[in-house]
Scaffold this active site. Structure first.
Site, mmCIF file in Angstrom:
data_model
loop_
_atom_site.group_PDB
_atom_site.id
_atom_site.type_symbol
_atom_site.label_atom_id
_atom_site.label_comp_id
_atom_site.label_asym_id
_atom_site.label_seq_id
_atom_site.Cartn_x
_atom_site.Cartn_y
_atom_site.Cartn_z
ATOM 1 N N THR A 1 -100.416 -8.274 -18.550
ATOM 2 C CA THR A 1 -99.332 -8.516 -17.582
ATOM 3 C C THR A 1 -98.193 -9.317 -18.208
ATOM 4 O O THR A 1 -97.013 -8.970 -18.055
ATOM 5 C CB THR A 1 -99.881 -9.322 -16.378
ATOM 6 O OG1 THR A 1 -101.224 -8.949 -16.116
ATOM 7 C CG2 THR A 1 -99.014 -9.155 -15.160
ATOM 8 N N TRP B 1 -97.276 -9.766 -21.298
ATOM 9 C CA TRP B 1 -96.555 -8.981 -22.321
ATOM 10 C C TRP B 1 -95.632 -7.957 -21.657
ATOM 11 O O TRP B 1 -94.442 -7.858 -21.992
ATOM 12 C CB TRP B 1 -97.600 -8.294 -23.190
ATOM 13 C CG TRP B 1 -97.107 -7.535 -24.365
ATOM 14 C CD1 TRP B 1 -95.895 -7.666 -24.996
ATOM 15 C CD2 TRP B 1 -97.817 -6.505 -25.069
ATOM 16 N NE1 TRP B 1 -95.819 -6.792 -26.051
ATOM 17 C CE2 TRP B 1 -96.989 -6.071 -26.116
ATOM 18 C CE3 TRP B 1 -99.071 -5.926 -24.930
ATOM 19 C CZ2 TRP B 1 -97.379 -5.084 -27.017
ATOM 20 C CZ3 TRP B 1 -99.468 -4.945 -25.823
ATOM 21 C CH2 TRP B 1 -98.632 -4.521 -26.851
ATOM 22 N N HIS C 1 -101.178 -7.408 -8.832
ATOM 23 C CA HIS C 1 -102.503 -6.879 -9.180
ATOM 24 C C HIS C 1 -103.081 -6.100 -7.993
ATOM 25 O O HIS C 1 -104.238 -5.696 -8.016
ATOM 26 C CB HIS C 1 -103.477 -8.035 -9.476
ATOM 27 C CG HIS C 1 -103.112 -8.907 -10.640
ATOM 28 N ND1 HIS C 1 -102.744 -8.410 -11.869
ATOM 29 C CD2 HIS C 1 -103.109 -10.268 -10.782
ATOM 30 C CE1 HIS C 1 -102.529 -9.416 -12.702
ATOM 31 N NE2 HIS C 1 -102.729 -10.553 -12.062
ATOM 32 N N ARG D 1 -103.590 -15.614 -25.749
ATOM 33 C CA ARG D 1 -104.773 -16.104 -26.463
ATOM 34 C C ARG D 1 -104.820 -15.509 -27.863
ATOM 35 O O ARG D 1 -104.498 -16.174 -28.832
ATOM 36 C CB ARG D 1 -106.044 -15.754 -25.650
ATOM 37 C CG ARG D 1 -107.315 -16.385 -26.190
ATOM 38 C CD ARG D 1 -108.532 -15.895 -25.434
ATOM 39 N NE ARG D 1 -108.779 -14.467 -25.595
ATOM 40 C CZ ARG D 1 -109.512 -13.929 -26.576
ATOM 41 N NH1 ARG D 1 -110.069 -14.694 -27.475
ATOM 42 N NH2 ARG D 1 -109.681 -12.614 -26.654
ATOM 43 N N GLY E 1 -104.354 -11.602 -28.229
ATOM 44 C CA GLY E 1 -103.520 -10.402 -28.165
ATOM 45 C C GLY E 1 -103.967 -9.297 -29.102
ATOM 46 O O GLY E 1 -103.136 -8.619 -29.707
HETATM 47 P P1 A3P Z 1 -106.630 -11.712 -24.954
HETATM 48 O O1 A3P Z 1 -107.345 -12.720 -24.119
HETATM 49 O O2 A3P Z 1 -107.513 -10.564 -25.350
HETATM 50 O O3 A3P Z 1 -105.970 -12.330 -26.130
HETATM 51 P P2 A3P Z 1 -102.531 -11.028 -18.712
HETATM 52 O O4 A3P Z 1 -101.138 -11.259 -19.163
HETATM 53 O O5 A3P Z 1 -102.692 -9.795 -17.873
HETATM 54 O O6 A3P Z 1 -103.125 -12.237 -18.130
HETATM 55 O O7 A3P Z 1 -103.359 -10.657 -20.030
HETATM 56 C C1 A3P Z 1 -103.577 -11.607 -21.026
HETATM 57 C C2 A3P Z 1 -104.003 -10.874 -22.275
HETATM 58 O O8 A3P Z 1 -102.849 -10.264 -22.873
HETATM 59 C C3 A3P Z 1 -104.564 -11.841 -23.308
HETATM 60 O O9 A3P Z 1 -105.482 -11.075 -24.081
HETATM 61 C C4 A3P Z 1 -103.301 -12.180 -24.084
HETATM 62 O O10 A3P Z 1 -103.527 -12.741 -25.343
HETATM 63 C C5 A3P Z 1 -102.632 -10.808 -24.162
HETATM 64 N N1 A3P Z 1 -101.196 -10.914 -24.440
HETATM 65 C C6 A3P Z 1 -100.307 -11.775 -23.893
HETATM 66 N N2 A3P Z 1 -99.098 -11.599 -24.435
HETATM 67 C C7 A3P Z 1 -99.217 -10.609 -25.339
HETATM 68 C C8 A3P Z 1 -98.297 -9.984 -26.238
HETATM 69 N N3 A3P Z 1 -97.026 -10.356 -26.318
HETATM 70 N N4 A3P Z 1 -98.761 -8.984 -27.013
HETATM 71 C C9 A3P Z 1 -100.050 -8.585 -26.944
HETATM 72 N N5 A3P Z 1 -100.969 -9.145 -26.140
HETATM 73 C C10 A3P Z 1 -100.555 -10.155 -25.333
#
Ligand code: A3P
Length: 324
Positions: free
Chosen positions: A70, A72, A131, A289, A291
């Site tokens: 979300t 990203w 969501h 975290r 990504g």
């Molecule tokens: P991980 O915990 O596998 O690293 P949300 O935004 O829906 O809460 O999802 C969070 C997940 O998206 C986390 O995954 C996070 O690290 C990853 N994420 C956030 N920003 C990102 C980016 N710019 N590029 C790729 N993944 C990203």
């Protein structure tokens, strides 16, 4: 108005006593409301969105299952849609977290003034995220013809990302929450906005029936080929990149600005805090975290857990092209 809110709160808490409940991830319990699992606060958000949200044809709504990227995609869609307004050296995303740039519908709708102010500030194209499962969306979302972008992520990564995130936010009074407990609940469909597969299928079907209104993307495709994915997203949102923009490298600039490496290195995302409601705040760094694709391998052991989850996914998503 206070009285109305108090009355709504009383009705909400009366309603909770009638719902099925299961062990929660952050809070003590999750409740089953219209076939999906929510915290009490999320049920309130869904109900208020159903009652008050009037989508406009020019709105664009990002939908995800929690931890599917979300943060990203909020950054990508915000930069894409506002590329005429901001240049990349003084871009809002350098000083604001992605969640500050595109609010969650179920959070902002709780506060009439913030919601109206936001609508005015982003006119004519209002960007929102949610969501909420497809079957629970406010009726005006489909009737208005606004655009929906759904992002799917591989469920083993979703489970692990959720578990790591929720254990950080879990109420301190609650007992510890080993990954085996999270796994069992997730497989049963009991996680925030779950069952995961039902949420996915709702939007998958909608995208098949209405491809010009619902775009189905995956986290993994955006990772693998961000230029192609972003170009597709821009076309879908009626903001295609011009030849000149492509020549000038605008697509690459957006990809770079929103990359994990860039966003996670920014001060705002290292020390900032996102206030989703007066009761719920999360440090921005928890949304960035690792990504990576496939990080479940470091946490989901023994391997039978992965096999069990893959089997559920194969069965539930058998009629889609989402499984190999
Ligand atoms: P991980 O915990 O596998 O690293 P949300 O935004 O829906 O809460 O999802 C969070 C997940 O998206 C986390 O995954 C996070 O690290 C990853 N994420 C956030 N920003 C990102 C980016 N710019 N590029 C790729 N993944 C990203």
């Amino acid at each position: 108005l206070d009285d109305e809110y108090k009355k709504a709160d009383k009705n909400d808490s009366d309603m909770l006593t009638t719902l099925n409940k299961e062990k929660g991830w952050i809070t003590e319990h999750l409740y089953q409301y219209q076939s999906f699992w929510f915290t009490p606060a999320a049920i309130r958000g869904v109900k208020r969105a159903q009652q008050c949200f009037k989508a406009q044809p020019t709105d664009a709504i990002l939908v995800t299952f929690p931890k599917s990227g979300t943060t990203w995609f909020k950054a990508l869609i915000f930069s894409l849609m506002n590329r005429d307004r901001f240049n990349f050296s003084s871009h809002p995303l350098l000083t604001k977290g992605p969640h500050d740039c595109i609010p969650f519908l179920e959070a902002i709708i709780q506060d009439e003034t913030s919601y109206q102010d936001y609508r005015i500030s982003c006119s004519p194209c209002c960007l929102l995220a949610t969501h909420i499962p497809y079957s629970l969306l406010p009726a005006s979302v489909m009737s208005s013809g606004c655009k929906i972008v759904y992002v799917f992520r591989e469920p083993k990564d979703v489970l692990v990302s959720n578990w790591l995130f929720m254990t950080k936010l879990r109420f301190k009074e609650l007992p510890s929450f080993p990954i085996k407990d999270a796994f069992d609940l997730f497989c049963k469909g009991v996680s925030h906005y779950g069952p995961f597969w039902d949420q996915v299928l709702g939007y998958w079907k909608a995208s098949m029936e209405n491809p010009d209104k619902v775009l189905f993307l995956t986290y993994e495709d955006m990772k693998k080929d961000p230029i192609i994915c972003l170009t597709k997203l821009a076309k879908f949102l009626d903001k295609p990149f011009s030849l000149e923009e492509e020549r000038e490298g605008v697509v690459q600039e957006i990809v770079r600005l929103c990359s994990f490496e860039n966003l996670s290195s920014l001060e705002v995302n290292q020390t900032g805090v996102q206030h989703f409601s007066p009761q719920f705040a999360v440090a921005n760094r928890h949304f960035l975290r690792k990504g990576q694709v496939g990080d479940w391998k470091s946490h989901l052991t023994p391997p039978e857990m992965a096999e069990q989850l893959d089997e559920i996914t194969r069965q539930k998503l058998a009629r889609t092209s989402l499984i190999e």
